[in-house]
Design a protein around this motif. Structure first.
Motif, PDB file in Angstrom:
ATOM      1  N   PHE A  26      32.152  39.503  27.389  1.00 36.53           N
ATOM      2  CA  PHE A  26      31.409  39.142  29.107  1.00 36.53           C
ATOM      3  C   PHE A  26      30.989  40.715  29.495  1.00 36.53           C
ATOM      4  CE2 PHE A  26      33.468  35.434  28.475  1.00 36.53           C
ATOM      5  CZ  PHE A  26      32.843  34.461  28.588  1.00 36.53           C
ATOM      6  N   ALA A  27      29.697  40.919  29.748  1.00 30.59           N
ATOM      7  CA  ALA A  27      29.600  41.960  30.958  1.00 30.59           C
ATOM      8  C   ALA A  27      30.372  41.777  32.659  1.00 30.59           C
ATOM      9  CB  ALA A  27      28.858  42.657  30.931  1.00 30.59           C
ATOM     10  N   ILE A  28      31.730  41.971  32.717  1.00 26.34           N
ATOM     11  CA  ILE A  28      31.939  42.138  33.528  1.00 26.34           C
ATOM     12  C   ILE A  28      32.397  42.468  34.373  1.00 26.34           C
ATOM     13  CG2 ILE A  28      34.568  42.298  33.021  1.00 26.34           C
ATOM     14  CD1 ILE A  28      35.685  40.196  35.137  1.00 26.34           C
ATOM     15  N   PRO A  29      31.857  42.750  36.388  1.00 27.67           N
ATOM     16  CA  PRO A  29      32.154  43.855  37.227  1.00 27.67           C
ATOM     17  C   PRO A  29      33.822  43.551  37.742  1.00 27.67           C
ATOM     18  CG  PRO A  29      31.019  42.048  38.089  1.00 27.67           C
ATOM     19  CD  PRO A  29      31.751  41.840  36.630  1.00 27.67           C
ATOM     20  N   MET A  30      33.797  45.599  37.567  1.00 26.28           N
ATOM     21  CA  MET A  30      35.212  45.930  37.742  1.00 26.28           C
ATOM     22  C   MET A  30      36.007  45.583  39.426  1.00 26.28           C
ATOM     23  SD  MET A  30      36.781  46.034  35.348  1.00 26.28           S
ATOM     24  CE  MET A  30      38.070  46.696  35.057  1.00 26.28           C
ATOM     25  N   ILE A  45      38.549  34.086  34.606  1.00 27.61           N
ATOM     26  CA  ILE A  45      39.241  35.419  33.707  1.00 27.61           C
ATOM     27  C   ILE A  45      41.028  35.298  34.200  1.00 27.61           C
ATOM     28  CG2 ILE A  45      39.594  37.558  32.689  1.00 27.61           C
ATOM     29  CD1 ILE A  45      36.468  35.436  32.351  1.00 27.61           C
ATOM     30  N   GLU A  46      41.584  34.941  33.169  1.00 23.46           N
ATOM     31  CA  GLU A  46      43.228  35.485  33.563  1.00 23.46           C
ATOM     32  C   GLU A  46      43.564  36.403  32.058  1.00 23.46           C
ATOM     33  OE1 GLU A  46      45.138  34.188  36.142  1.00 23.46           O
ATOM     34  OE2 GLU A  46      43.799  33.081  37.527  1.00 23.46           O
ATOM     35  N   SER A  98      38.231  41.569  44.151  1.00 20.40           N
ATOM     36  CA  SER A  98      39.168  41.116  43.835  1.00 20.40           C
ATOM     37  C   SER A  98      39.782  40.554  43.110  1.00 20.40           C
ATOM     38  CB  SER A  98      39.744  40.171  45.487  1.00 20.40           C
ATOM     39  OG  SER A  98      39.131  39.151  45.099  1.00 20.40           O
ATOM     40  N   GLY A  99      40.770  40.642  42.724  1.00 15.46           N
ATOM     41  CA  GLY A  99      41.113  39.618  41.336  1.00 15.46           C
ATOM     42  C   GLY A  99      41.337  40.646  39.799  1.00 15.46           C
ATOM     43  N   ASP A 158      43.525  38.203  37.537  1.00 11.20           N
ATOM     44  CA  ASP A 158      43.767  36.831  38.048  1.00 11.20           C
ATOM     45  C   ASP A 158      43.113  36.408  39.091  1.00 11.20           C
ATOM     46  OD1 ASP A 158      45.770  35.583  39.893  1.00 11.20           O
ATOM     47  OD2 ASP A 158      46.795  36.637  40.457  1.00 11.20           O
ATOM     48  N   GLY A 159      42.082  35.676  38.349  1.00 11.26           N
ATOM     49  CA  GLY A 159      41.345  34.996  39.180  1.00 11.26           C
ATOM     50  C   GLY A 159      39.936  35.536  39.072  1.00 11.26           C
ATOM     51  N   ALA A 160      39.550  36.730  38.604  1.00  6.33           N
ATOM     52  CA  ALA A 160      38.636  37.223  38.517  1.00  6.33           C
ATOM     53  C   ALA A 160      37.513  36.333  37.823  1.00  6.33           C
ATOM     54  CB  ALA A 160      38.641  38.716  37.477  1.00  6.33           C
ATOM     55  N   ARG A 161      36.237  37.186  38.360  1.00  6.90           N
ATOM     56  CA  ARG A 161      35.268  36.108  38.054  1.00  6.90           C
ATOM     57  C   ARG A 161      33.671  36.533  37.588  1.00  6.90           C
ATOM     58  NH1 ARG A 161      36.630  31.846  40.792  1.00  6.90           N
ATOM     59  NH2 ARG A 161      34.454  30.034  40.337  1.00  6.90           N
ATOM     60  N   VAL A 162      33.285  35.928  36.462  1.00  4.58           N
ATOM     61  CA  VAL A 162      31.574  36.779  36.305  1.00  4.58           C
ATOM     62  C   VAL A 162      31.060  35.549  35.438  1.00  4.58           C
ATOM     63  CG1 VAL A 162      33.187  36.240  33.180  1.00  4.58           C
ATOM     64  CG2 VAL A 162      31.093  37.751  33.766  1.00  4.58           C
TER      65      VAL A 162
END
Lengths: 377, 338
Positions: A183-187, A148-149, A190-191, A213-217
């Protein structure tokens, strides 16, 4: 037609009233104060554990399987006791439960309902407000994860949320409404960087901004199908516009009752026109309470609530702003003090109601074209 | 709680809509069609709508405030130019004093129309018999031992009011009263309940007026073209109509509750619910009718356009038993002691 309690509703009301009298762990803060947002988690847990939250949802998710009309009783009794309003989360559950797989719902909804997990909504962006579908946050598949960006704004419960319901672009090559997914993204990773937003009344615990900034899910956390994001977001927004989902009726009634109480304690020094502004705020607040009774009763026939969301949002906005105006008139000379007083905070906060959840201008466009059937321009 | 209409109530909505649409005026010219007005009057009599608050034999009204509100709303929507408000209130008063007197009654109000007329030292001050089409006498209050008795004053001829769809009769000061010998007197609670009923009827009438005015105006906005475009496609016009629709929906919610409260809540609560409904519907109806005039443009400012007929009817209904200002003052006194 009956606005009165059935025996079952009466028993529920009595139990809630007793609980509110006996368990005085709650503070009387409103959601317009920072104190409310600080204590919101414990208030949510207390309401849930006592069986007064998420009344209409299935028991397997922590709900009570009662009809929606019981929510009116909760709003009325919270206002009557001077307690804070209930947390506004129903619309997230409405969206997730309509689009998510059974497995996904069973995984996420119980924590959302019990208050174990804090959720926020990541829809708006600095350059995508009323034109939400033009949003630019991207989700790009990399193996079995999306990267995710982007930049989100107006994310509520900003500093405490564990999860974000994120609307992002998964396909840049199709028309803007069709390339979005949720998406359900964990907060906690890092990123992701979060910053609080200070509102005009000084409150900074309600809203925030988030940079991805480069978070992943994981792809498993995609809710619904890729490309269904717009439909899901519009479902959530439609319910978010309904005062029945938000529980704000309790907040308005509580503020009006406090303003009335101030006058009652010293009626001789209150100018008549101030009392009439407060009386008008009472009229509006009662209108909204009765309107919610009507809409929730209509859900007995139509669980989706039809196309009324924008009308109800506008009624809620007019109510909040009438209460705000009454508070402004009642505050009078407090404007000369450095911090003013809480009534001026109530007034300033009320101005945001005609913007958040979709501006009043957008609501009127929707009412004109989809409810009245006027031609699109 | 279940605020939906019962199937019988829904059936009454359908019947009342059909009848009033068929026999109400279909244009300004048809307001002067005496045959049509007579047919609407006869159909209203045959439907029994003016008898809804008569005694059911046990001292209770034949039908609840909800049914009365449904009929009032249908007449408002169709600009039905026949009597309802006056005869229903008169029946409600007569039932309360224990009299079964099927006569052609309406009510006498003070000249400001904000309350029932009250005799002073046996004489009636100047008053107005409202909604007087077909009535031969009007009821007023006569102070009696801490409560009130009813008295009747004869009506000497009626004229169409500023509201082109309803008739009034002026009652000069000092007009002779005839006391009605009831078996009970009216208490303070009776007066609150009668006022609650009157306000709920006026609110329901205003809801109907808003429905009718909005329907007329939305249709016009779809057909009237300027700049080679239907004016309803312009956002400035759309927003006026969207606000009007929203005001109508809020009004329905308060008005239905007030109609229910007439028979379901105690006198004080019902009177407060009625004040809330009337204050909201009064402001909303004026706004909606003004939008109707505005969106019809120049035509909306001519006698020929029906928009002003709605506005005129709204102005009278707003005044009946007190406008929004009167209701707010009532609420301020009751809830805040101001």
């Amino acid at each position: 037609m009956d606005y009165g309690d059935s025996p079952e509703e009466g028993a529920f009301r009595d139990r809630l009233r007793r609980w509110l009298t006996e368990d005085r762990s709650w503070s009387s803060a409103s959601s317009t104060d920072d104190e409310y947002w600080t204590r919101q988690a414990s208030w949510h847990t207390a309401l849930f554990e006592a069986g007064f939250f998420a009344l209409a949802w299935p028991k397997k998710w922590g709900g009570q399987e009662l009809h929606h009309t019981f929510e009116v009783i909760v709003d009325e009794e919270l206002a009557r006791a001077g307690a804070p309003p209930k947390p506004s989360l129903g619309y997230l559950i409405q969206g997730i439960s309509r689009f998510g797989s059974e497995e996904l719902c069973d995984r996420f909804i119980p924590g959302l309902i019990s208050g174990r997990d804090r959720w926020r909504q990541g829809f708006s962006e600095p350059d995508a407000g009323s034109d939400l579908a033009s949003l630019q946050t991207t989700a790009v598949l990399d193996g079995d994860e999306y990267v995710i960006e982007g930049h989100k704004i107006w994310t509520s419960y900003s500093d405490v949320a564990e999860w974000c319901l994120l609307l992002a672009r998964t396909d840049p090559d199709v028309p803007k409404h069709r390339g979005l997914s949720v998406f359900a993204i964990p907060m906690n990773q890092s990123g992701i960087e979060q910053r609080p937003l200070r509102m005009i009344n000084g409150v900074s615990n309600e809203f925030g901004q988030v940079t991805f900034d480069g978070a992943r899910v994981t792809a498993e956390n995609l809710i619904g199908e890729p490309g269904q994001g717009w439909a899901l977001a519009m479902t959530i927004v439609a319910f978010e516009r309904q005062p029945a989902e938000l529980g704000y009726v309790a907040r308005y009634a509580k503020t009006v009752s406090e303003l009335e109480g101030d006058v009652r304690s010293d009626p001789d020094s209150t100018r008549r026109e101030i009392a009439e502004h407060i009386a008008w705020a009472h009229v509006q607040s009662e209108m909204l309470r009765l309107h919610v009774c009507r809409r929730l009763s209509e859900r007995l026939d139509d669980p989706d609530g039809g196309v009324h969301g924008s009308i109800d949002k506008l009624l809620m906005t007019w109510t909040e702003q009438s209460v705000g105006q009454a508070a402004r008139h009642a505050a009078g000379s407090a404007t000369s003090q450095a911090g003013g007083d809480s009534r001026l905070g109530t007034y300033l906060y009320s101005r945001s109601q005609s913007v958040m959840g979709g501006t009043s201008q957008i609501q009127k466009n929707i009412i004109a074209t989809r409810v009245l059937g006027l031609p699109s321009n | 709680m279940d605020t939906r209409l019962s199937s019988e109530q829904q059936a009454l909505v359908d019947v009342a809509r059909r009848l009033t649409e068929r026999l109400g005026p279909d244009g300004v010219v048809s307001l002067d069609d005496d045959d049509r007005v007579a047919r609407l009057d006869q159909a209203t009599t045959e439907a029994g709508w003016r008898r809804l608050r008569d005694d059911d034999g046990d001292g209770r009204p034949l039908a609840s405030g909800v049914e009365a509100g449904i009929v009032a709303s249908a007449l408002g929507q169709a600009l039905g130019d026949t009597a309802l408000f006056g005869p229903l209130l008169a029946a409600d008063l007569l039932r309360r004093v224990g009299i079964d007197a099927p006569g052609a009654f309406t009510v006498a109000l003070v000249p400001e129309l904000s309350s029932l007329a009250v005799a002073d030292a046996g004489r009636l001050p100047a008053a107005v018999a409202v909604d007087a089409l077909g009535a031969t006498s009007a009821l007023a209050l006569l102070p009696d031992d801490g409560g009130f008795a009813l008295a009747a004053v004869p009506i000497a001829g009626t004229e169409r009011s500023f509201d082109l769809t309803r008739w009034v009769s002026s009652i000069p000061a000092g007009t002779e009263l005839e006391e009605i010998a009831g078996s009970r007197t009216l208490t303070g609670d009776d007066i609150l309940e009668v006022e609650a009923f009157a306000l709920s009827l006026a609110s329901a009438d205003l809801v109907g007026i808003m429905r009718g005015a909005l329907e007329l105006t939305v249709d016009y906005a779809k057909s009237r073209q300027q700049f080679e475009t239907p004016i309803g496609a312009f956002q400035a016009v759309q927003h006026l109509l969207a606000e009007a629709k929203t005001l109508l929906e809020g009004s329905i919610s308060v008005s239905q509750h007030a109609s229910w409260a007439v028979d379901a809540l105690d006198a004080g609560e019902a009177r407060e619910a009625a004040a809330v409904a009337k204050a909201y519907c009064a402001r909303a109806a004026i706004e909606v009718c003004e939008v109707a005039v505005q969106v019809h443009g120049g035509y909306g400012n001519t006698w020929e356009c029906m928009a002003h007929v709605y506005l005129r009817r709204a102005l009278l209904s707003v005044s009946l038993f007190g406008d929004d200002g009167v209701q707010l003052a009532f609420l301020a006194a009751r809830r805040m002691g101001v």
